[in-house]
Design a protein around this motif. Structure first.
Motif, short mmCIF file in Angstrom:
data_model
loop_
_atom_site.label_atom_id
_atom_site.label_comp_id
_atom_site.label_asym_id
_atom_site.label_seq_id
_atom_site.Cartn_x
_atom_site.Cartn_y
_atom_site.Cartn_z
N TYR B 99 15.44 26.72 -26.04
CA TYR B 99 14.85 25.43 -25.72
C TYR B 99 14.11 25.50 -24.39
N ALA B 100 14.69 26.23 -23.44
CA ALA B 100 14.01 26.38 -22.16
C ALA B 100 12.69 27.11 -22.36
N HIS B 101 12.67 28.04 -23.30
CA HIS B 101 11.42 28.76 -23.60
C HIS B 101 10.35 27.79 -24.07
N TYR B 102 10.73 26.93 -25.01
CA TYR B 102 9.72 25.98 -25.51
C TYR B 102 9.30 24.99 -24.42
N LEU B 103 10.27 24.59 -23.63
CA LEU B 103 9.97 23.68 -22.53
C LEU B 103 8.98 24.33 -21.57
N PHE B 104 9.25 25.61 -21.26
CA PHE B 104 8.40 26.30 -20.31
C PHE B 104 6.97 26.34 -20.81
N HIS B 105 6.83 26.59 -22.12
CA HIS B 105 5.46 26.67 -22.62
C HIS B 105 4.81 25.30 -22.71
N ALA B 106 5.62 24.27 -22.77
CA ALA B 106 5.02 22.94 -22.72
C ALA B 106 4.59 22.60 -21.29
N PHE B 107 5.35 23.08 -20.30
CA PHE B 107 4.97 22.83 -18.91
C PHE B 107 3.75 23.66 -18.53
N ASP B 108 3.73 24.87 -19.03
CA ASP B 108 2.69 25.80 -18.62
C ASP B 108 1.44 25.53 -19.44
N THR B 109 0.68 24.52 -19.02
CA THR B 109 -0.43 24.08 -19.84
C THR B 109 -1.52 25.13 -19.93
N THR B 110 -1.66 25.95 -18.89
CA THR B 110 -2.73 26.94 -18.92
C THR B 110 -2.27 28.27 -19.47
N GLN B 111 -1.05 28.33 -19.92
CA GLN B 111 -0.51 29.54 -20.57
C GLN B 111 -0.66 30.77 -19.69
N THR B 112 -0.39 30.61 -18.41
CA THR B 112 -0.51 31.77 -17.52
C THR B 112 0.80 32.51 -17.37
N SER B 114 3.30 31.30 -15.66
CA SER B 114 4.01 30.79 -14.49
C SER B 114 3.63 29.34 -14.28
N VAL B 115 4.58 28.60 -13.84
CA VAL B 115 4.38 27.17 -13.65
C VAL B 115 4.26 26.89 -12.16
N LYS B 116 3.13 26.33 -11.78
CA LYS B 116 2.96 26.01 -10.37
C LYS B 116 3.52 24.62 -10.11
N PHE B 117 3.57 24.27 -8.86
CA PHE B 117 4.16 22.98 -8.53
C PHE B 117 3.32 21.85 -9.11
#
Lengths: 636, 225
Positions: B99-112, B114-117
């Protein structure tokens, strides 16, 4: 341009007046100073210790936290200062970096704490000044070694799941403590190595005389016995070698490894001896081959960590030893030559050639002094004494090197063992914390529901039973609660789970429908009758009610539904909103006594779930779930 | 054959070098490679004012968020591993990594990767302070794993399975194998209006807005901060 020099720029610009008369073309316009801002003092409050500096000082390095706008995130409006909840000691070094341009590393500071702080302030460690760079690098390397050790041992402990037979065997060989069989094998091979070595030694001892001939060594007197012993040992060693060869993950690498070469050298002479017993010429060579049997003693290094450390030490100071050996050789050659020419004159001198003098030089330099070769001329004696004096110095040199290396490696090994033990303790602590937090949730669920039930029934008393959870905890519990709601399953602890499993396996018959709930004894039910075989039929579910009863022991909310004759177990009531069902006429006192085990009736209270998707008639919605309006209370 | 001869030559060279080192006594260098030269990926967020304008948070809230963010990730970006670790701490019972994986990809809109602040705060602003429409759109984006604009049954299965994984083993009643599947069937029954096997954004929005419970629960986390 270095940051601190910027302050001298006005001077440099003023000094440019010296070029003006010489210049041919007109000068370019000077850049206008747009922001005529006065330099202001910034207050940095680091865990209570206030540091003050000019703003321009911090802006010298704009790609760090303090030099960029990132520090605005830490600005406290009320006190007009920047507050950082970090270590003030390290901050001193960081601020000095801005002031002087040199980052220093304090020796008393822990390397990883220092690295963390640098990472926080956005400063790269590479700019540490030369004065402290060595120390920093050394400490960092030590730390990295330690982490590598940890990772290595971690990798060795992993691979728990589903090892093939070959892998289990290899693991058993490498680490005898994994299973009893491996331990047995380990000790048996150790025993046979010892037996083999002792046999080799005892073979040559003179064993008493057979009348009529000279003294025989034991090997020849009891040759059959010794031969049998030798055969047995070689059998065991061969089997062991073949098994290791089979189990090795990379057979080629295994064959090249030192231990396997030792194994082969240990058993080869026997087989060669078997093959070549008849040929007379080669039997002399065969006898020499038996010398190699002594290499079996090196097989002990698998069994002894100390031997391995010794071998590793020698390997690691190979270059130092090599250098010393070389210089020793030089000294030997020099002194041998000198002694030879000095003793050439004397008659019947033993120093017949330079290589012959090598023996004298070595014996003298190592202060052995056998006395089989002594110089007779005066010059020879003088040079001989110089030789022995210098020998003492040269021989003493390698000892500290080896000792320091050995002690370092030995301590490293001990540290690794200690760390492994620590790690186990740490993992155990983490596991306990994990179960603790999950138990905390279950606990608070019980208590929380109880309190809510009480609140619902409008009873003012006993409101704060265990309401000591912090805000964070209650929010965390709410999160877990939402997850339970989503999946329509509840968290329970391990024992209940196992109990449920056992009960479900014991009672696998479809339960009969109980016509009315009023037939159950109500709140005065004792435990035994609760375990009676009266089960209620739930549509589409095989849940025997005893399981539900045991669940009801935990979940306090079920007492609320206990007095609802209207809450039948029919399918139609599944979507019943339990609004009307939560004013039971049970007394407060009965509820309060029943936190742990509630005398509940054997009925299921399927409070309707007024929830989205999974609420519709799926077969697994007949779960004694918490009443929806209670959820509302806790959620909003 | 050439490889073999090359290897032999290399081996010979190494051997000669070792002998030479032994004789002349050059001491060996440190075994541990100097890995200190790796550059730190450091990211600085935009100014506070800018973020305040872009999101629905006040300055103070942004400050609090940033402090927490920077505590866990001093480099200024979160990568997936750290994200999973942080998220897993809230669910000690089960396995929250999928679930964290899917969440991360939802946060990471630019698919880089890494999630910036800024990404973090933008998503939080939608989730906590956004309109119902925005929240539902974000949730749709979360469910749509391959970001093709449609949710099909496999994607929903993955998501629901990930949610069930977080429950762990010790649940009551015992989790059966096909529980997620039934859950997904029910979901599709409700959401898929034209029964074509996929749920579009409009169908999703419509169905959710019809359901009072969903609407109510969307308001649940309003005052999380």
């Amino acid at each position: 341009m270095a940051a601190g020099v910027a302050a001298w720029l006005p001077f440099a610009r003023a000094a440019a007046i010296g070029w003006m008369p010489v210049a041919n073309c007109p000068m370019p316009l000077a850049p206008a100073d747009k922001s005529k801002r006065q330099d202001e003092l910034i207050v940095l409050n680091v865990s209570g210790r206030r540091f003050q500096t000019w703003r321009t000082t911090l802006e010298r390095y704009p790609d760090t936290l303090l030099g960029s706008t990132e520090k605005e995130f830490f600005f406290n409006e009320d006190t007009k200062e920047y507050f950082f909840d970090r270590d003030p000691e390290v901050f001193r070094c960081v601020l000095n970096f801005y002031r002087t341009g040199k980052l220093h590393y304090p020796r008393y500071e822990c390397i990883s704490a220092y690295d963390d702080e640098l990472a926080f302030y956005g400063i790269l460690p590479e700019i540490i000044g030369d004065c402290c760079y060595e120390e920093y690098k050394d400490r960092k390397r030590e730390n990295a070694e330690r982490l590598m050790d940890d990772n290595d041992s971690e990798n060795n402990q992993e691979s728990m799941p589903s090892l093939s037979f070959r892998q289990t065997m290899w693991r058993a060989f490498e680490n005898p403590h994994t299973s009893t069989l491996a331990l047995v094998f380990y000790y048996v091979t150790g025993f046979f190595i010892a037996v083999s070595v002792i046999t080799n030694v005892v073979e040559t001892v003179p064993c008493g005389t057979v009348p009529g001939s000279k003294e025989l060594p034991c090997g020849e007197r009891y040759s059959v016995a010794f031969f049998c012993l030798d055969t047995a040992c070689v059998m065991i060693f061969t089997v062991e070698y073949l098994l290791r060869l089979f189990a090795a993950p990379s057979r080629y690498r295994f064959i090249r490894s030192v231990m396997s070469i030792i194994d082969v050298v240990a058993i080869m002479p026997y087989y060669i001896g078997l093959v070549m017993t008849n040929n007379e010429d080669v039997s002399g060579a065969f006898v020499t081959l038996r010398v190699f049997r002594v290499f079996r003693i090196f097989k002990f290094s698998r069994h002894s960590q100390g031997l391995r450390i010794l071998g590793y030490t020698l390997k690691s100071c190979a270059s130092e030893l090599g250098f010393l050996l070389f210089s020793l050789t030089m000294a030997i050659i020099i002194f041998a030559t000198v002694m030879f020419y000095a003793e050439k004159g004397s008659s019947a001198s033993k120093f017949t050639s330079i290589p012959a003098s090598f023996w004298y030089t070595i014996v003298t330099m190592t202060t052995l002094g056998y006395g089989d070769m002594v110089p007779k001329t005066i010059a020879g004696k003088i040079f001989g004494s110089i030789c022995s004096l210098s020998g003492v110095l040269v021989i003493a040199l390698p000892v500290p090197v080896i000792v320091s290396n050995f002690s370092r490696i030995y301590h490293q090994n001990q540290r690794a063992d200690k760390r492994r033990a620590q790690k186990k303790a740490r993992l155990a602590r983490i596991r306990v914390a994990k179960t603790g937090s999950s138990n905390a949730y279950l606990h608070s669920k019980r208590n929380g529901l109880l309190t809510e039930a009480l609140e619902l029934m409008g009873t003012p008393e006993e409101e704060h039973m265990g309401k000591t959870t912090s805000l964070i905890e209650s929010q965390h519990h709410h999160l877990l609660h939402c997850l339970e709601k989503t999946t329509n399953h509840e968290f329970i602890d391990e024992q209940m789970f196992e109990q449920n499993c056992m009960e479900s396996s014991m009672q696998n018959y479809p339960s009969t429908r109980s016509p009315s709930l009023s037939s159950h004894p109500g709140l005065t039910t004792t435990c035994c009758s609760r375990r009676s075989k009266k089960t209620t039929h739930l549509p589409n579910s095989n849940l025997p009610a005893t399981r539900l009863r045991s669940m009801q022991e935990l979940s306090t909310i079920h007492i609320q539904g206990s007095e609802q004759p209207s809450l039948t177990t029919s399918r139609s009531s599944l979507n019943l909103k339990a609004d009307d069902g939560l004013r039971p006429n049970c007394k407060t006192s009965q509820i309060t006594t029943a936190i742990i085990s509630i005398p509940t009736p054997p009925a299921l209270t399927p409070e309707g779930e007024s929830r989205p998707a999974p609420a519709s008639p799926g077969p697994n919605t007949n779960i004694p779930s918490i009443a929806s309006n209670v959820v509302k209370v806790s959620a909003l | 054959m050439s490889g073999c001869s090359k290897r032999c030559k290399l081996g010979f060279v190494k051997f000669a070098q070792t002998i030479f080192k032994l004789i002349t006594g050059t001491l060996s260098k440190d075994k541990i490679e100097d890995e200190l030269e790796m550059t730190m990926v450091c990211h600085r967020p935009e100014g506070l004012e800018q973020l305040e304008a872009q999101t629905n948070f006040t300055k103070r809230e942004l400050q609090v968020l940033y402090r927490g963010f920077k505590n866990e990730c001093p480099s200024g970006v979160v990568n997936e591993e750290t994200f999973k670790q942080i998220y897993a701490q809230f669910f000690p019972h089960g396995d929250a990594s999928m679930y964290a994986h899917y969440l991360f990809h939802a946060f990471d809109t630019t698919q880089t990767g890494s999630v910036k602040f800024e990404d973090f705060v933008t998503a939080l602003s939608i989730l906590l302070r956004g309109t119902v429409h925005e929240k539902l759109r974000w949730t749709f984006n979360l469910y749509d794993i391959n970001k093709d604009g449609y949710i099909n049954k496999e994607e929903m299965m993955d998501i629901v399975k990930a949610i069930y994984d977080m429950m762990g083993k010790y649940t009551y009643p015992v989790l059966k194998e096909d529980t997620p599947r039934q859950h997904v069937d029910v979901f599709f029954q409700k959401m898929d209006k034209n029964k074509d096997g996929i749920v579009t954004l409009d169908e999703f929005l419509e169905s959710c807005q019809e359901d009072d419970n969903i609407m109510r629960s969307l308001q649940l986390f309003q005052n999380v901060m």
